[in-house]
Design a protein around this motif. Sequence first.
Motif, PDB file in Angstrom:
ATOM      1  N   ASP A   1      -8.904   7.304 -13.109  1.00  0.00           N
ATOM      2  CA  ASP A   1      -8.019   8.456 -13.470  1.00  0.00           C
ATOM      3  C   ASP A   1      -6.733   7.733 -13.502  1.00  0.00           C
ATOM      4  O   ASP A   1      -5.969   7.694 -12.591  1.00  0.00           O
ATOM      5  CB  ASP A   1      -8.022   9.549 -12.282  1.00  0.00           C
ATOM      6  CG  ASP A   1      -7.370  10.594 -12.478  1.00  0.00           C
ATOM      7  OD1 ASP A   1      -6.228  10.507 -13.086  1.00  0.00           O
ATOM      8  OD2 ASP A   1      -7.545  11.885 -11.547  1.00  0.00           O
ATOM      9  N   ARG A   2      -6.273   7.662 -14.841  1.00  0.00           N
ATOM     10  CA  ARG A   2      -5.046   6.725 -14.859  1.00  0.00           C
ATOM     11  C   ARG A   2      -3.733   7.579 -14.571  1.00  0.00           C
ATOM     12  O   ARG A   2      -2.892   6.943 -14.039  1.00  0.00           O
ATOM     13  CB  ARG A   2      -5.125   6.526 -16.513  1.00  0.00           C
ATOM     14  CG  ARG A   2      -3.765   5.649 -16.875  1.00  0.00           C
ATOM     15  CD  ARG A   2      -3.364   4.591 -16.108  1.00  0.00           C
ATOM     16  NE  ARG A   2      -4.615   3.510 -16.130  1.00  0.00           N
ATOM     17  CZ  ARG A   2      -4.807   2.494 -15.036  1.00  0.00           C
ATOM     18  NH1 ARG A   2      -3.748   2.259 -14.332  1.00  0.00           N
ATOM     19  NH2 ARG A   2      -5.710   1.901 -15.053  1.00  0.00           N
ATOM     20  N   ALA A   3      -3.722   8.995 -14.807  1.00  0.00           N
ATOM     21  CA  ALA A   3      -2.800   9.677 -14.393  1.00  0.00           C
ATOM     22  C   ALA A   3      -2.338   9.533 -12.778  1.00  0.00           C
ATOM     23  O   ALA A   3      -1.367   9.653 -12.414  1.00  0.00           O
ATOM     24  CB  ALA A   3      -2.743  11.183 -14.861  1.00  0.00           C
ATOM     25  N   PHE A   4      -3.672   9.864 -12.308  1.00  0.00           N
ATOM     26  CA  PHE A   4      -3.439   9.755 -10.686  1.00  0.00           C
ATOM     27  C   PHE A   4      -2.829   8.336 -10.094  1.00  0.00           C
ATOM     28  O   PHE A   4      -2.069   8.426  -9.278  1.00  0.00           O
ATOM     29  CB  PHE A   4      -4.938   9.966 -10.110  1.00  0.00           C
ATOM     30  CG  PHE A   4      -4.763   9.894  -8.490  1.00  0.00           C
ATOM     31  CD1 PHE A   4      -4.507  11.091  -8.021  1.00  0.00           C
ATOM     32  CD2 PHE A   4      -5.081   8.785  -7.885  1.00  0.00           C
ATOM     33  CE1 PHE A   4      -4.616  11.192  -6.462  1.00  0.00           C
ATOM     34  CE2 PHE A   4      -5.283   8.796  -6.645  1.00  0.00           C
ATOM     35  CZ  PHE A   4      -4.833  10.060  -5.867  1.00  0.00           C
TER      36      PHE A   4
ATOM     37  N   ASP B   1      -1.362   6.005 -11.603  1.00  0.00           N
ATOM     38  CA  ASP B   1       0.017   5.720 -12.098  1.00  0.00           C
ATOM     39  C   ASP B   1       1.023   6.356 -10.950  1.00  0.00           C
ATOM     40  O   ASP B   1       1.922   5.756 -10.816  1.00  0.00           O
ATOM     41  CB  ASP B   1       0.372   5.962 -13.493  1.00  0.00           C
ATOM     42  CG  ASP B   1      -0.249   5.051 -14.548  1.00  0.00           C
ATOM     43  OD1 ASP B   1      -1.028   3.828 -13.957  1.00  0.00           O
ATOM     44  OD2 ASP B   1      -0.584   5.360 -15.624  1.00  0.00           O
ATOM     45  N   ARG B   2       0.787   7.433 -10.935  1.00  0.00           N
ATOM     46  CA  ARG B   2       1.430   8.506 -10.120  1.00  0.00           C
ATOM     47  C   ARG B   2       1.512   8.375  -8.661  1.00  0.00           C
ATOM     48  O   ARG B   2       2.449   8.346  -8.208  1.00  0.00           O
ATOM     49  CB  ARG B   2       1.331   9.912 -10.555  1.00  0.00           C
ATOM     50  CG  ARG B   2       2.424  10.880 -10.045  1.00  0.00           C
ATOM     51  CD  ARG B   2       2.089  12.260 -10.459  1.00  0.00           C
ATOM     52  NE  ARG B   2       1.064  12.871  -9.652  1.00  0.00           N
ATOM     53  CZ  ARG B   2      -0.347  13.086 -10.612  1.00  0.00           C
ATOM     54  NH1 ARG B   2      -0.470  12.758 -11.645  1.00  0.00           N
ATOM     55  NH2 ARG B   2      -1.524  13.702 -10.128  1.00  0.00           N
ATOM     56  N   ARG B   3       0.371   8.170  -8.149  1.00  0.00           N
ATOM     57  CA  ARG B   3       0.049   7.998  -6.700  1.00  0.00           C
ATOM     58  C   ARG B   3      -0.127   6.937  -5.948  1.00  0.00           C
ATOM     59  O   ARG B   3      -0.539   6.686  -4.695  1.00  0.00           O
ATOM     60  CB  ARG B   3      -0.985   9.216  -6.262  1.00  0.00           C
ATOM     61  CG  ARG B   3      -0.757  10.473  -6.961  1.00  0.00           C
ATOM     62  CD  ARG B   3       0.284  11.270  -6.394  1.00  0.00           C
ATOM     63  NE  ARG B   3      -0.196  11.463  -4.964  1.00  0.00           N
ATOM     64  CZ  ARG B   3      -0.885  12.654  -4.591  1.00  0.00           C
ATOM     65  NH1 ARG B   3      -1.402  13.477  -5.621  1.00  0.00           N
ATOM     66  NH2 ARG B   3      -1.363  12.810  -3.392  1.00  0.00           N
ATOM     67  N   THR B   4      -0.439   5.901  -6.746  1.00  0.00           N
ATOM     68  CA  THR B   4      -0.928   4.455  -6.066  1.00  0.00           C
ATOM     69  C   THR B   4       0.030   3.401  -6.439  1.00  0.00           C
ATOM     70  O   THR B   4       0.973   3.264  -7.581  1.00  0.00           O
ATOM     71  CB  THR B   4      -2.214   4.285  -6.271  1.00  0.00           C
ATOM     72  OG1 THR B   4      -2.308   3.793  -7.879  1.00  0.00           O
ATOM     73  CG2 THR B   4      -3.129   5.223  -6.231  1.00  0.00           C
ATOM     74  N   ARG B   5       0.044   2.402  -5.826  1.00  0.00           N
ATOM     75  CA  ARG B   5       0.546   0.873  -6.109  1.00  0.00           C
ATOM     76  C   ARG B   5      -0.299  -0.156  -6.087  1.00  0.00           C
ATOM     77  O   ARG B   5      -1.343  -0.025  -5.246  1.00  0.00           O
ATOM     78  CB  ARG B   5       1.873   0.547  -5.100  1.00  0.00           C
ATOM     79  CG  ARG B   5       2.988   1.806  -5.125  1.00  0.00           C
ATOM     80  CD  ARG B   5       4.048   1.331  -4.273  1.00  0.00           C
ATOM     81  NE  ARG B   5       3.321   1.633  -2.921  1.00  0.00           N
ATOM     82  CZ  ARG B   5       4.127   1.650  -1.724  1.00  0.00           C
ATOM     83  NH1 ARG B   5       5.369   1.394  -1.769  1.00  0.00           N
ATOM     84  NH2 ARG B   5       3.477   1.703  -0.435  1.00  0.00           N
TER      85      ARG B   5
ATOM     86  N   ASP C   1      -2.186  -1.315  -8.653  1.00  0.00           N
ATOM     87  CA  ASP C   1      -3.376  -1.412  -9.594  1.00  0.00           C
ATOM     88  C   ASP C   1      -3.798  -2.358 -10.167  1.00  0.00           C
ATOM     89  O   ASP C   1      -4.825  -2.977 -10.489  1.00  0.00           O
ATOM     90  CB  ASP C   1      -3.072  -0.052 -10.282  1.00  0.00           C
ATOM     91  CG  ASP C   1      -4.044  -0.004 -11.390  1.00  0.00           C
ATOM     92  OD1 ASP C   1      -5.429   0.034 -11.359  1.00  0.00           O
ATOM     93  OD2 ASP C   1      -3.512  -0.070 -12.690  1.00  0.00           O
TER      94      ASP C   1
ATOM     95  N   GLY D   1      -9.170   8.908  -8.691  1.00  0.00           N
ATOM     96  CA  GLY D   1      -8.226  10.025  -8.412  1.00  0.00           C
ATOM     97  C   GLY D   1      -9.050  11.102  -7.226  1.00  0.00           C
ATOM     98  O   GLY D   1      -8.795  12.205  -7.316  1.00  0.00           O
TER      99      GLY D   1
END
Length: 258
Positions: free
Chosen positions: A147-150, A152-156, A158, A226
């Motif tokens: 889940d690329r959007a999740f 990118d927005r919610r993790t570090r 990756d 995600g």
Amino acid sequence: IVDAHGPDALAFFGAPHCTNEENYLLGKLARTLGTNNVDNRARACHVSAARTLETRLGWPATTGRLTDVREADVIVVAGANPAERQPVAFDAFVRPAVNEGATLVHLDPVGNRTTRLADVHLAPRPGTDALVFDLLSARVVDAGGVDRAFVDRRTRGDAAFTAALADLDREAARSVAGVDADALDRVARLVADADGVAGLVGTGIESGPDGTNAAAALLHLLLLTGNVGRPGSGMYVLRGLANEQGATDAGCVPDRLP
């Protein structure tokens, strides 16, 4: 004793069978007398899962409500036998979810009453659950299930995590874990395609002497897809005694206040 030897000559031992109020007052008494020598057995029961949730998500507890499990498409149970050990939760939430179409995946070296309801049984060698979750994460990446959007927005982290998965010797790892390749591929596809994946864990995935952390590996898989922060997803710690979470949250431990 305090006058003769100091407050750290005392120790206070609470219990997950006690109420929040009792455990809170015991810890309060210890600290009023000047010592942090207060503890209860729950702190050690799920230390890997709790610390994983705390360091990565900020709080050492289940990420959602048990009622939300009924909205999951895939339920992964690892290191636990809730059909026997948590029958109220299992029969109220997990079994109805499966009856309504959710897929139950059970990781257990041998199998037990929970396995009877499972659609897929992965039977890794004891101590290799973390390796199985890493293999699933690698297969999810291959299948385009991130889940690329999740992420990118919610993790570090990756990029480093994905690089580590790329370096994983898949066949050697699978051989060490002793799991069937087709079953692994099926679970990876299920996780990649699901709208909601819930991971239910017990003490069976606690860290071994080699330092592997199966709870962290499962959380990585959930974050990669995600599956944290909404109904039908997340990581659920299946506690073994009546008030393990409460005894810890109430401060009946040496390393934190309420």
